[in-house]
Scaffold this motif. Structure first.
Motif, PDB file in Angstrom:
ATOM      1  N   ARG A 193      -1.189  -0.384  -4.311  1.00  0.00           N
ATOM      2  CA  ARG A 193      -1.385  -0.117  -5.955  1.00  0.00           C
ATOM      3  C   ARG A 193      -1.126  -0.650  -7.110  1.00  0.00           C
ATOM      4  NH1 ARG A 193      -0.852   4.788  -3.323  1.00  0.00           N
ATOM      5  NH2 ARG A 193       0.468   6.532  -5.006  1.00  0.00           N
ATOM      6  N   TRP A 244      -5.471   6.941  -3.156  1.00  0.00           N
ATOM      7  CA  TRP A 244      -5.632   5.735  -4.109  1.00  0.00           C
ATOM      8  C   TRP A 244      -6.690   5.304  -4.261  1.00  0.00           C
ATOM      9  CZ3 TRP A 244      -3.199   7.277   0.541  1.00  0.00           C
ATOM     10  CH2 TRP A 244      -3.043   5.815   1.775  1.00  0.00           C
ATOM     11  N   THR A 295       5.165   4.357  -3.997  1.00  0.00           N
ATOM     12  CA  THR A 295       4.405   4.391  -3.627  1.00  0.00           C
ATOM     13  C   THR A 295       3.545   4.598  -2.302  1.00  0.00           C
ATOM     14  OG1 THR A 295       3.662   2.628  -4.555  1.00  0.00           O
ATOM     15  CG2 THR A 295       3.197   4.684  -6.035  1.00  0.00           C
ATOM     16  N   SER A 354       1.784   7.259   0.303  1.00  0.00           N
ATOM     17  CA  SER A 354       0.986   6.202   1.282  1.00  0.00           C
ATOM     18  C   SER A 354       0.785   6.782   2.969  1.00  0.00           C
ATOM     19  CB  SER A 354      -0.080   4.886   0.786  1.00  0.00           C
ATOM     20  OG  SER A 354       0.034   5.539  -0.518  1.00  0.00           O
TER      21      SER A 354
END
Length: 321
Positions: free
Chosen positions: A168, A218, A279, A283
């Protein structure tokens, strides 16, 4: 930094398997595009009613960088070729000098990280830079990158891949470094797909259609953005998809850490890679935990793979921190 993540995948196409080019060389070796036609020869075997004989319809430019070469599909025969491929909603972009420069530069950046270049050279023979077809706008969304088990060694990339790092992180400015990571990303998918087809990793009774679903937080955030006009995300993934994502995110996390050690990164590139490390580490740890939780859907060999993956992810996450 631990390099254990690299031991998860075969770095070379397994010799003697249906994916081994030497078995297809008698049929393809005399054709002008030779080894670059392997994806389409295999598509004829794997594609069912769709996998028609496309070998005489393939056109493109062979792009060579160092010892690596890929076929960049032409846009002109797209009307003949792409409707028969697994991504009929997209069409190849016209070949332009700036796109060629971007592709060449992206492959060149892979050379600075030999594990990525080796995997790309082994598992990607054809690239298609694509855009969503006009007649599919409003019915489908443009990909960032994509590849398909029925079309091995081939990967599709839209202009989003020049400025987006999964899951993302998006830059307003494109960079060949971002495309470079996405080239590696799809090579990882292709290598894992072939490994899963040749090795019993998932339990014999595993079925993606009935698989437990893992919530992907997400993608839920993307759905909130969709209320303002963005594309809707898939909020739940099956176990095999979680495995793919965890293996890919683990590999690219190592790649991102390597990028951040490069003093020649431009400020906007460094900012995006820093965000992508943060991120991406979040994840991949989340996905790894989900795989451990659903260990009953793996064979003993699969469980060993998951354990090795989770251990490697923890090492990388520690480095990222």
């Amino acid at each position: 930094m631990s390099t254990a993540i690299r031991s998860l995948l075969d770095r070379h196409v397994p010799a003697g398997s249906v994916f081994d080019y030497t078995l297809h060389e008698p049929a393809l070796g005399s054709l002008p595009l030779g080894p670059h036609l392997l994806p389409f020869a295999l598509y004829g075997k794997f594609g069912g009613s769709r996998g028609t004989d496309l070998l005489d319809r393939v056109r493109g430019e062979v792009v060579s960088v160092g010892g690596v070469s890929v076929l960049w599909l032409d846009d002109e025969p797209g009307r003949e070729l792409t409707p028969h491929l697994p991504l009929p909603s997209h069409r190849p972009l016209p070949h332009k000098p700036e796109l060629r420069e971007l592709l060449v530069s992206a492959i060149g950046h892979l050379a600075a990280f030999p594990p990525a270049l080796d995997l790309f050279a082994a598992y990607i023979r054809v690239v298609a830079l694509v855009e969503l077809r006009e007649d599919h706008r409003g019915r489908d969304s443009q990909i960032t990158t994509s590849s398909f088990p029925v079309l091995p060694f081939c990967a599709f990339f839209s202009e989003r891949s020049f400025r987006q790092l999964p899951p993302r992180c998006v830059s307003t400015v494109p960079s060949p470094r971002f495309l470079s990571e996405n080239l590696y990303h799809e090579a990882i998918h292709q290598a894992l797909t072939i490994q899963l087809l040749l090795t019993d990793v998932l339990a014999p009774d595993y079925d993606s259609a009935t698989s437990p679903k893992v919530d992907i937080y997400w993608r839920e955030e993307e759905d909130l953005q969709a209320e303002q006009g963005g594309s809707k995300g898939n909020q739940q993934w099956e176990i095999d998809r979680v495995l793919h994502a965890a293996v890919v995110y683990g590999h690219v996390l190592e790649y991102r850490l390597h990028q951040l050690a490069d003093p020649t990164l431009l400020p906007y590139e460094r900012a995006l890679f820093q965000d992508a490390v943060r991120t991406g580490a979040e994840s991949v740890r989340y996905l790894s935990a989900a795989l451990r939780e659903h260990g009953g859907h793996f064979t003993p060999a699969g469980l060993a793979l998951v354990t090795e993956l989770c251990d490697a992810v923890e090492d990388l996450a520690a480095s990222a921190a």
